[in-house]
Design a protein around this motif. Structure first.
Motif, PDB file in Angstrom:
ATOM      1  N   PRO A 113       0.808  -1.226   0.000  1.00 58.65           N
ATOM      2  CA  PRO A 113       0.000   0.000   0.000  1.00 58.65           C
ATOM      3  C   PRO A 113       0.843   1.279   0.000  1.00 58.65           C
ATOM      4  O   PRO A 113       0.378   2.333  -0.427  1.00 58.65           O
ATOM      5  N   ARG A 114       2.073   1.180   0.470  1.00 61.30           N
ATOM      6  CA  ARG A 114       2.941   2.359   0.523  1.00 61.30           C
ATOM      7  C   ARG A 114       3.859   2.469  -0.687  1.00 61.30           C
ATOM      8  O   ARG A 114       4.746   3.302  -0.736  1.00 61.30           O
ATOM      9  N   GLY A 115       3.651   1.605  -1.675  1.00 63.02           N
ATOM     10  CA  GLY A 115       4.438   1.658  -2.892  1.00 63.02           C
ATOM     11  C   GLY A 115       5.337   0.452  -3.053  1.00 63.02           C
ATOM     12  O   GLY A 115       5.846  -0.094  -2.085  1.00 63.02           O
ATOM     13  N   GLY A 116       5.537   0.031  -4.304  1.00 58.68           N
ATOM     14  CA  GLY A 116       6.397  -1.098  -4.567  1.00 58.68           C
ATOM     15  C   GLY A 116       5.736  -2.425  -4.271  1.00 58.68           C
ATOM     16  O   GLY A 116       4.507  -2.551  -4.243  1.00 58.68           O
ATOM     17  N   LEU A 117       6.568  -3.434  -4.041  1.00 62.14           N
ATOM     18  CA  LEU A 117       6.076  -4.780  -3.801  1.00 62.14           C
ATOM     19  C   LEU A 117       6.431  -5.243  -2.394  1.00 62.14           C
ATOM     20  O   LEU A 117       7.385  -4.749  -1.797  1.00 62.14           O
ATOM     21  N   GLY A 140       8.722  -6.442   3.578  1.00 55.99           N
ATOM     22  CA  GLY A 140       7.692  -5.408   3.675  1.00 55.99           C
ATOM     23  C   GLY A 140       8.104  -4.408   4.729  1.00 55.99           C
ATOM     24  O   GLY A 140       8.762  -4.766   5.710  1.00 55.99           O
ATOM     25  N   LEU A 141       7.742  -3.164   4.544  1.00 59.00           N
ATOM     26  CA  LEU A 141       8.193  -2.103   5.433  1.00 59.00           C
ATOM     27  C   LEU A 141       7.608  -2.250   6.829  1.00 59.00           C
ATOM     28  O   LEU A 141       6.446  -2.612   6.994  1.00 59.00           O
ATOM     29  N   GLY A 142       8.412  -1.938   7.838  1.00 55.12           N
ATOM     30  CA  GLY A 142       7.933  -2.001   9.210  1.00 55.12           C
ATOM     31  C   GLY A 142       8.920  -1.428  10.209  1.00 55.12           C
ATOM     32  O   GLY A 142       8.532  -0.989  11.272  1.00 55.12           O
ATOM     33  N   GLY A 143      10.204  -1.461   9.880  1.00 49.97           N
ATOM     34  CA  GLY A 143      11.191  -0.911  10.793  1.00 49.97           C
ATOM     35  C   GLY A 143      11.954  -1.974  11.558  1.00 49.97           C
ATOM     36  O   GLY A 143      11.619  -3.163  11.545  1.00 49.97           O
ATOM     37  N   HIS A 181       4.507  -2.961  17.986  1.00 51.55           N
ATOM     38  CA  HIS A 181       5.228  -2.098  17.053  1.00 51.55           C
ATOM     39  C   HIS A 181       4.488  -1.934  15.720  1.00 51.55           C
ATOM     40  O   HIS A 181       4.664  -0.923  15.029  1.00 51.55           O
ATOM     41  N   ARG A 182       3.655  -2.906  15.387  1.00 50.56           N
ATOM     42  CA  ARG A 182       2.809  -2.711  14.213  1.00 50.56           C
ATOM     43  C   ARG A 182       1.789  -1.606  14.472  1.00 50.56           C
ATOM     44  O   ARG A 182       1.482  -0.808  13.575  1.00 50.56           O
ATOM     45  N   ARG A 183       1.255  -1.546  15.706  1.00 52.34           N
ATOM     46  CA  ARG A 183       0.336  -0.461  16.043  1.00 52.34           C
ATOM     47  C   ARG A 183       1.053   0.889  15.953  1.00 52.34           C
ATOM     48  O   ARG A 183       0.504   1.864  15.434  1.00 52.34           O
ATOM     49  N   PHE A 184       2.282   0.925  16.472  1.00 51.82           N
ATOM     50  CA  PHE A 184       3.052   2.170  16.411  1.00 51.82           C
ATOM     51  C   PHE A 184       3.288   2.575  14.964  1.00 51.82           C
ATOM     52  O   PHE A 184       3.078   3.742  14.592  1.00 51.82           O
ATOM     53  N   GLN A 185       3.729   1.636  14.137  1.00 45.85           N
ATOM     54  CA  GLN A 185       4.069   1.961  12.753  1.00 45.85           C
ATOM     55  C   GLN A 185       2.843   2.416  11.968  1.00 45.85           C
ATOM     56  O   GLN A 185       2.915   3.373  11.178  1.00 45.85           O
ATOM     57  N   ALA A 186       1.713   1.747  12.176  1.00 49.24           N
ATOM     58  CA  ALA A 186       0.492   2.141  11.472  1.00 49.24           C
ATOM     59  C   ALA A 186       0.071   3.556  11.865  1.00 49.24           C
ATOM     60  O   ALA A 186      -0.332   4.360  11.012  1.00 49.24           O
ATOM     61  N   ALA A 187       0.184   3.881  13.153  1.00 51.51           N
ATOM     62  CA  ALA A 187      -0.166   5.223  13.615  1.00 51.51           C
ATOM     63  C   ALA A 187       0.814   6.252  13.050  1.00 51.51           C
ATOM     64  O   ALA A 187       0.410   7.350  12.632  1.00 51.51           O
ATOM     65  N   LEU A 188       2.097   5.909  13.016  1.00 50.28           N
ATOM     66  CA  LEU A 188       3.108   6.821  12.478  1.00 50.28           C
ATOM     67  C   LEU A 188       2.833   7.144  11.021  1.00 50.28           C
ATOM     68  O   LEU A 188       2.915   8.300  10.600  1.00 50.28           O
ATOM     69  N   TRP A 189       2.486   6.124  10.235  1.00 51.11           N
ATOM     70  CA  TRP A 189       2.181   6.352   8.822  1.00 51.11           C
ATOM     71  C   TRP A 189       0.955   7.247   8.659  1.00 51.11           C
ATOM     72  O   TRP A 189       0.895   8.053   7.725  1.00 51.11           O
ATOM     73  N   ARG A 190      -0.017   7.110   9.541  1.00 48.82           N
ATOM     74  CA  ARG A 190      -1.203   7.968   9.428  1.00 48.82           C
ATOM     75  C   ARG A 190      -0.873   9.408   9.809  1.00 48.82           C
ATOM     76  O   ARG A 190      -1.333  10.352   9.153  1.00 48.82           O
ATOM     77  N   VAL A 191      -0.072   9.584  10.865  1.00 45.91           N
ATOM     78  CA  VAL A 191       0.287  10.938  11.298  1.00 45.91           C
ATOM     79  C   VAL A 191       1.067  11.663  10.213  1.00 45.91           C
ATOM     80  O   VAL A 191       0.856  12.856   9.973  1.00 45.91           O
TER      81      VAL A 191
END
Length: 284
Positions: A113-117, A140-143, A181-191
């Motif tokens: 969803p954030r681009g690429g594969l 997949g991106l996540g950190g 950390h998935r919750r953190f990352q999802a929130a970070l992407w929304r912010v």
């Protein structure tokens, strides 16, 4: 540092819920971000949220840069242009998972969803190819923290296959960390969600490594080029040092016939390698 330019809007009251999720999920990471922001302010470095770089100029090297606020239509507003004297410009337009090795092995991929594969995989890294597991941003991106948790879970799964048991508390903690950390990352992407910017046009570079312009790609699409391979053969786009990491999504967006995930065909080496490095492998 002269200035920090961020395409996303400045966090505010509208982000209160997500900021709270971030603070609860990873308080140390949030504290690090607050410290970094404070350090910029203490050193007098302005941050321009909702802006993008629109022009760089110089003789032999970059000497000036222009930025502008992103307008309501997603395009830079020419009435808000600011200019700075600089000797370097660092640009970042997000990250892409490095899925080449997994693709070369035949692992199933999907559109990120954030681009690429991204590689289709389970929490323990299991892919569509038996015996192949992918953890971290290679799938997949996540950190880093998500990658660490996935590593423990994958190690436990591999150990179980070999008839070895890892301490249950470690695996349970890793699964909890992964969810947190998935919750953190999802929130970070929304912010820090970035508005969709206009596609490059005319003489704007689509492939920086090989200096391929948007006009050159558009001309090929208009004459029947239907996939990335055709564009690559005609222009060398995707053959530069970055391996197509910048231009792939830009070119795919211009291919009206593109259906589903594609990407340039993965070819080793997957990262730039010098002749000296290859030659050194043959030395005793």
């Amino acid at each position: 540092m002269v200035a920090l330019v961020e395409a996303a809007a400045a966090p505010g009251a509208r982000n209160a819920a997500d900021l709270a999720r971030m603070a609860l999920s990873a308080p140390r990471l949030v504290a690090d971000g607050v410290r970094m922001t404070a350090r910029l302010r203490l050193n007098g470095v302005p941050t321009f949220h909702g802006h993008v770089v629109t022009r760089m100029a110089g003789e032999g090297r970059v000497q000036s840069v222009e930025i502008a606020r992103i307008g309501a239509d997603g395009a830079p507003d020419p009435a808000t242009v600011r200019s700075f004297a600089v000797d370097a410009v660092c640009l970042g337009y997000g990250f892409l998972p490095q899925v080449e090795a997994a693709r070369a092995l035949g692992c199933a991929v999907a559109t990120d969803p954030r681009g690429g594969l991204m590689v289709v995989r389970d929490d323990d890294g299991a892919t569509s190819v038996p015996g192949v597991r992918v953890i971290g941003d290679g799938g997949g991106l996540g950190g880093a923290r998500i990658a660490l948790a996935q590593g423990v879970i994958a190690a436990a799964a591999i150990a179980a296959e070999l008839g070895v048991s890892l301490p249950a508390p470690d695996v349970g903690r890793a699964r909890a960390d992964l969810a947190r950390h998935r919750r953190f990352q999802a929130a970070l992407w929304r912010v820090y969600a970035v508005p969709r910017l206009p596609e490059p046009q005319g003489e704007a570079l689509v492939c920086r490594c090989e200096s391929v312009t948007a006009a050159a790609v558009d001309a090929l699409v208009e004459t029947g080029a239907a996939d990335l391979a055709a564009i690559k053969r005609a222009t060398r786009a995707g053959m530069g040092a970055c391996g197509g990491r910048y231009c792939t999504t830009l070119i795919e967006a211009r291919l009206a016939a593109a259906q589903g995930p594609a990407g340039f065909a993965p070819r080793a080496p997957f990262k730039p390698v010098t002749i000296g490095e290859i030659a050194s492998l043959a030395r005793p």
